[in-house]
Every structure is written in C-alpha cells, then in structure tokens.
Design an enzyme around this catalytic site. Structure first.
Site, PDB file in Angstrom:
ATOM      1  CG  HIS A 181     -50.005 -41.195  23.961  1.00 26.96           C
ATOM      2  ND1 HIS A 181     -48.996 -42.126  23.780  1.00 26.96           N
ATOM      3  CD2 HIS A 181     -50.148 -40.560  22.769  1.00 26.96           C
ATOM      4  CE1 HIS A 181     -48.547 -42.058  22.545  1.00 26.96           C
ATOM      5  NE2 HIS A 181     -49.234 -41.121  21.899  1.00 26.96           N
ATOM      6  CG  ASP A 208     -49.563 -44.180  19.579  1.00 22.88           C
ATOM      7  OD1 ASP A 208     -49.074 -45.287  19.263  1.00 22.88           O
ATOM      8  OD2 ASP A 208     -49.040 -43.106  19.268  1.00 22.88           O
ATOM      9  CG  HIS A 241     -46.129 -44.835  21.579  1.00 22.27           C
ATOM     10  ND1 HIS A 241     -45.207 -44.496  22.549  1.00 22.27           N
ATOM     11  CD2 HIS A 241     -46.096 -43.838  20.664  1.00 22.27           C
ATOM     12  CE1 HIS A 241     -44.655 -43.330  22.240  1.00 22.27           C
ATOM     13  NE2 HIS A 241     -45.176 -42.910  21.095  1.00 22.27           N
ATOM     14  CG  HIS A 490     -48.450 -41.060  14.168  1.00 23.20           C
ATOM     15  ND1 HIS A 490     -47.789 -41.713  15.187  1.00 23.20           N
ATOM     16  CD2 HIS A 490     -47.503 -40.799  13.216  1.00 23.20           C
ATOM     17  CE1 HIS A 490     -46.521 -41.848  14.863  1.00 23.20           C
ATOM     18  NE2 HIS A 490     -46.317 -41.301  13.673  1.00 23.20           N
TER      19      HIS A 490
END
Length: 744
Positions: A181, A208, A241, A490
C-alpha cells in the site's frame, strides 16, 4: 538452642507465605493489567477496520450510482457519447495502436539538469538496485523512464499465464510478501533484511502495491524492474487495489497526477492496461496456493487458469450486453410478480428517486439461497426500456462505426471502443468485449474475499464484494486440488500475519504501521522445499522501539478515537434524530444503553459501544446522558481545529472523500480541473435522473458561478467551496426545499 532454631523456621515460613501472597497479588494485578491493555488494543483495531471497510462500501455505492446513471442516460450527441465512454465505463483499454501512443516515451526529452536514476533496456540487476537506492534518497524517476518501464512490463505480462507455477527445486527458498500500500520503507526493509531478489532468492508479492501510502509509484517501479530482471524468480499477483476505479478514491490517481503533472494522464492510461494483465495467483510446488483475497464455494482454479484475465479491467463493474438483456427480462418478470421492490438509497448529493434499482450488492434471496452467497460487487440492474429506443441506439452505434471505418480508423481499435450502449451484436466479428458473469465473479472472489471462523460461505457485506468463506470451504478446495494450504493477504493483522482454518489459511500483511505508527507489525513468509512457513516480523518505524507497550497502545488508541469522533461528528444530525426517538418524554436525557443502541443504528460499524463509552462519553451521571450537551462537546472538538460553521463542517466531514471521488470521476482526463463542458455533461446526467429540464445556458451559468477565479475551469478547491456555499444557503432557507434535506 532447639527453641531458637524453631523460632527462626517459624519466621522463615511466615516470610515465605507473605512472599507467595505478594507474588500471587502481583501476578493477578499484572494479568488484569495486560487483559485491559489487550481489550483496549482490540477495540482500537475494531475502530480502524470498521472505518476502513465503511469507506470501501461508500466507494462501491458511489460507483454503482454513477454506473446506474450511465446505463439509463441516452446521449444526445457524439460528444456526450465519447464523454460517457471516457468517464464512467470501464473504458475500453488501449489496444495496439493506442498502446503504441501510450508507449511513445522516446519523444519525451530528459533535460540535462535531471539528476535522478536512468534506465536502459534490457534491464540489468544494477539498474534495479540503483532504482531502490534512488528512491530511498527521495529521487524521482523521470516520466520517460516510467513509461518505458511500463511499456516493457506490459509486454512481459501478456506472456504470463493466469496462475504462475514456481518450484522450490530451483530456489533455496521463496519469500511471499503481502500488501505494501504505497509504503516504500517496508519494501526497502524487506530487501535489507531478507536480501535483494536473485536467482537463488525468489519473491512473490501478493497484490495491493498501491493506494493509501505516498510512494505507490516508486513501489511499482521497483517491483516491475525486478520482475523484468528476474522473470523466473520474481512474481506479482493482482490485488483488489490494482484497479483504476479503486485508485480514484484511495489516492494513487492523485499521487500520479501530483508527481507527473505533464505526463500523468498517459501514465495512468498505461497503468490501467498493465494492471489488467497482472497474474491472478501463484502455485508453489503444486501444493501452496497464493492469491490476494481468498476463495469461495464456487472457486474453480481450472476456469481461473483459462479465462481472459485482461478483460476484467475493474472488479467494481460487470456488464455485458447479453447479460443486460437477461437482466431486463428478469426485471420485467419481477415487476409482474411484485407490486413493490426494495430501493437503494440515493447518494447524499441527490434527492430520492423511485427509479433507482434495488441493491446490487447481493443476489436476490432465491439466487442467494441457491448459490450459497453473493460473490459480487455492484451490478447495476437496468430498468425496462422500450425496444425502439434500444434499436435506435444500436443503429447510431453501427452508423458511427461505419463512419469511423470510412475515415480510416483501425478496425481492431474501434471494436474495442464500443460505447456502453452498444450490443454484442455490433461486435460479432470481434472477440467478446467483457468477461462472462461467471468469469468476473471468479476474479472478484479471489481478490475481495475474507476468511471467517464459521462454516459456510456468505456475502461479504462489510466490504461490499466477494464473500466470507469458512473452514469447510477451505478444506473442500484443498482436497479438490490436492493442496496443503493457502496464503492470502488483503487484511491488516496486528502481528503482520495470522493463521486460521486449522492453520490451512495464512494471512500475510507487509505494510507495518498501516493505521497509525505502532498499530501493527509487518511480516513476510519464507517457504523452503519442505513448504514449512517461516514467518519474519518487523517494524520499520524506529520510534516504536523506544515506547512501552502501554505507550504504544495509548498512542494508537488516541488516533483511533480521534477518527471515530470525526465519524460521530459527521453524523451529528442523524444522531440527534435517533436520540430523540429514545427520548420519549422529551427530557433531553437518555440512558447509556440507549446511547449505544442509537449510535450503532446510525453508524452501523459493529463496534462495542458500551466498552468504548468511557472514552467517548465523560459527562454522564447516574447512567444518564444529556445528549444535546454531548453533541455540542463533540462539535467543539472539531470546530477548534477548523473555523467553519458547525453544520457545514459536519457535511464536509461526512462527504469529503465522496466529493473528491466525484471530482476525479468528472475530471475524466485527470487534468486536475473540470472543464465547463465536462461539468455541463455531468450535470445533464443528474438533471436527467431528477427529471429536471435544465437548459445548457443555465448549466453554464452555474459552472461559471462555481469558477471563482474565472479561469474557465473548476479545481477541487472551488468544487468543495461551492458545495459549502450551497449547504450554507440551504441551512439559511427552508430545509425542506434543499437537497441536504434528502441526504441519508
């Protein structure tokens, strides 16, 4: 002499007895102290996760609403059709001719003053290592090299299968990393602690990579570079994402446009094409399945292995023309059998309408019973439209296609750019534009699902998509495909990892300090030939090492409570109304149990409000709360930080992220500005939904009034300021005549 010895023994026994009692007392006190700390930690964690998942639901609902508008708006001109194609559909991703244009990096000049990293292809290990060092020193890669790297990455990805197969026979061990992230420090720390990728040190990064953090671009560049250098040892899975529609809300789109103001739009277009080609899963020694989210009771690895993954551009929208016709017929039957249907609430910025579809977050009850659960994020259900209207639109599509072909445009490109109103019949000579519904659901399930402790499989209503799968679902999949266990990501975990389902499911999350400094550790897992998971935990922020456990929990707790108070303040009006329902005698007082019930009824976060009450309510007496006074105190804490009228600030706190997302959706070319034409065409969508006849002149006047600096464009600050002014005028007039009175 014997008597003296006996006395000494007596005192010794007394002292020992006191010591044992003291030890037991200290132990009891310590256990109680640690239990309270653990309870505070768990409450804090619940707050962060509930607010995070509520934001994901908002994104899903907002996207569904715009999808609904597009599906039920008939464009009156070619420019409106093109605008809708760019803005709200999955935007037929660039094909060969467009990709050539997006990859036209050679025409971009690198100035002599540029001191950042430089790339040449084919990439060498030194190039990738130099990239890591440059990003550690906060240098930025030039747009020319970014596009060049993305272009080469896409060429590599299209050659890969949907499910990558790797073996420990060729590597000493395989390291699996979870969500990053946009947190570059975590990636650099992993490479520092575990070693850089090499032929002997393989890596799998489980999706992600972007959003939320500030260094998503840099993380992608590093990951893509090492993948090109070590294509057999470095692997990437897609996460939920890696989706251009999700990026609109969670920061990656904004980051790209901020760092690359001139070439940002081209980079975003190319990235959308790269994301759709990322593999879906990785299989280690045919025994360990690595995927981002999870599985469902209908997960089919054989289907996942052969579907066209690049057709799933975004998991936030599924639509094919054939399914639209089936849905329309089903809708007609439902209307014949039912006199009324459930309605999905209109977003806060529009009045209620009877024409919105029933909630698309779940299958109907009959289908849900048969399927066992819902596996989808919104599917907009079209209303019954007349056959004549559909044929007219199809005729227009065919005519446009014929004109473009006569103009010499590439046929392959045109087939890929059919509008959302075009039937599959219009592209019968070409391939299917979108995946089948079953293929789409398979991808959604593995990207969005979460495990649960209970048996079975049910809709993941907390996130708004995918499913919750139980131990029996996991065991069924493992037996069917002869697997040992699953590795997924996740979900943020306090320790960076978590086993569940009898240690058959391992969650790995690699972004430390995800919610707040000290909130969680990061972790990665190493697999050797024996496939025994060896987990490594870490904490990248040095400040956390100097804090005691109590100090760390207190710091994180205060951050969580601050976010929760903002959430409460954002719903002050709704809370006041709910409190009044419990205050039957209109005394201005309610019990604390009624307070907890009212707060949960409004926020629906599923939090232990009675446990949190001491931190949120400190002016109660005799288990009774003066709720108006409590709301006033809540407002004072927020107003002390912003000099804005209370009602306006409440609205902004509630809708800030939605407003910014709406702005980015309208700003379809990602320029950072809404042109007057984009504003006009968007407002025509809203007015069509509200059955309001607004002339173009009126819309232009409205746009010019929002354009405060009169530069012919609307930026995000003008957009937010205009919203505040509208709210202010509504609060000063009759609330019943204002759109705000229709908010939910």
């Amino acid at each position: 002499m014997g008597s003296g010895t006996s006395t000494q023994h007596h005192f010794a026994f007394q002292n020992a007895e006191k010591a044992f009692k003291a030890a037991a007392l200290i132990q009891r006190w310590y256990r109680r102290y640690m239990a309270r700390l653990e309870m505070r930690r768990r409450c804090t964690w619940s707050i962060f996760q509930s607010i995070e998942y509520a934001g994901q639901q908002d994104q899903v609902k907002l996207h569904d609403f715009f999808t609904y508008l597009v599906d039920h708006f008939t464009p009156s001109s070619h420019s409106e059709r093109d605008f809708l194609n760019r803005m709200f559909t999955e935007e037929r991703v660039p094909q060969d001719s467009q990709l050539e244009e997006c990859g036209d990096y050679e025409s971009i000049e690198v100035p002599a003053s540029y001191t950042g990293p430089r790339l040449s292809f084919p990439l060498l290990p030194d190039h990738a290592t130099a990239l890591v060092e440059a990003f550690r020193l906060k240098q930025q890669l030039h747009a020319r090299y970014v596009l060049n790297l993305l272009y080469e990455t896409k060429k590599h990805l299209v050659q890969l299968p949907n499910i990558i197969r790797v073996s420990t026979c060729y590597n000493e061990e395989i390291t699996v990393c979870g969500d990053l992230h946009g947190q570059l420090d975590d990636l650099i720390f992993i490479f520092y602690k575990n070693g850089l990728p090499s032929p002997e040190r393989a890596y799998v990064f489980n999706g992600d990579f972007v959003d939320r953090g500030q260094d998503s671009v840099e993380i992608l560049m590093v990951l893509f570079a090492f993948m090109l250098v070590y294509p057999k040892e470095f692997h990437l899975n897609r996460g939920n994402h890696e989706d251009h529609m999700v990026n609109l809300r969670y920061g990656f789109t904004k980051e790209v446009m901020h760092k690359y103001k001139i070439h940002g739009k081209k980079i975003l277009r190319t990235l959308r094409d790269v994301f759709r080609w990322l593999p879906l899963a990785t299989l280690v020694d045919e025994k360990v399945l690595i995927l981002h989210g999870g599985v469902s009771d209908t997960t089919d690895l054989e289907l996942l292995a052969k579907l066209d993954r690049h057709k799933v551009v975004s998991t936030l929208r599924y639509k094919t023309r054939k399914e639209s016709e089936k849905e329309k017929q089903a809708e007609e039957k439902r209307k014949d059998n039912q006199t009324s249907t459930a309605e999905i609430p209109t977003p806060w910025f529009l009045p209620q309408s009877r024409s919105l579809p029933s909630s698309p977050l779940r299958l109907s009850s009959d289908k849900a019973h048969k399927a066992g659960r819902s596996s989808s994020i919104p599917i907009s259900v079209p209303l019954d439209r007349k056959e004549l209207s559909r044929q007219v639109r199809r005729s227009v599509d065919l005519e446009l296609e014929q004109c473009r072909l006569q103009a010499g445009l590439a046929e392959v490109r045109e087939k890929k750019e059919l509008s959302p109103f075009t039937s599959e019949m219009d592209s019968e000579a070409g391939e299917l534009l979108e995946p089948t519904q079953e293929e789409w659901r398979q991808v959604v399930d593995i990207l969005w699902s979460d495990p649960m402790l209970q048996e079975g499989c049910k809709a993941n209503t907390v996130r708004g998509g995918g499913c919750y799968f139980g131990p029996d679902v996991t065991e069924q999949l493992l037996q069917k495909y002869n697997l040992q266990f699953l590795i997924r990501s996740h979900e943020c975990k306090p320790e960076g990892y978590e086993f569940c389902h009898n240690r058959k499911v391992l969650t790995i999350f690699s972004a430390s300090n995800y919610y707040e400094i000290g909130s969680n550790r990061g972790a990665y897992v190493k697999l050797g030939p024996a496939l025994m998971p060896h987990i490594v935990q870490y904490q990248t922020n040095k400040a956390t090492h100097t804090l005691t456990m109590r100090q760390r929990i207190s710091r994180v707790e205060e951050s969580a409570l601050r976010a929760l108070r903002e959430k409460l303040f954002a719903h002050s009006s709704d809370l006041l109304g709910e409190f009044k329902k419990h205050d039957v005698d209109k005394t201005g007082l309610i019990s604390l149990s009624d307070w907890a019930a009212a707060v949960e009824c409004v926020l629906r976060l599923g939090l232990p409000w009675r446990v949190l009450r001491p931190q949120l309510v400190n002016n109660s007496t005799d288990n009774v709360l003066d709720y108006k006074s409590w709301l006033e105190d809540l407002a004072k804490k927020q107003l002390s930080r912003e000099n804005i009228q209370s009602s306006l600030l409440e609205t902004l706190y509630r809708n800030r992220y939605d407003l910014e997302t709406i702005f980015r959706i309208i700003d379809s070319d990602h320029s950072g500005f809404i042109s007057l034409d984009e504003f006009r065409q968007t407002w025509k969508l809203f007015s069509s939904h509200m059955n309001v006849d607004v002339t173009d002149d009126c819309i232009y006047d409205l746009a010019r009034s929002i354009d405060f600096n009169k530069d012919g464009q609307i930026d995000i600050n003008e957009f937010l300021e205009a919203f505040r002014l509208v709210e202010q005028s509504c609060s000063e007039g009759d609330a019943a005549d204002c759109p705000a009175s229709h908010k939910h």
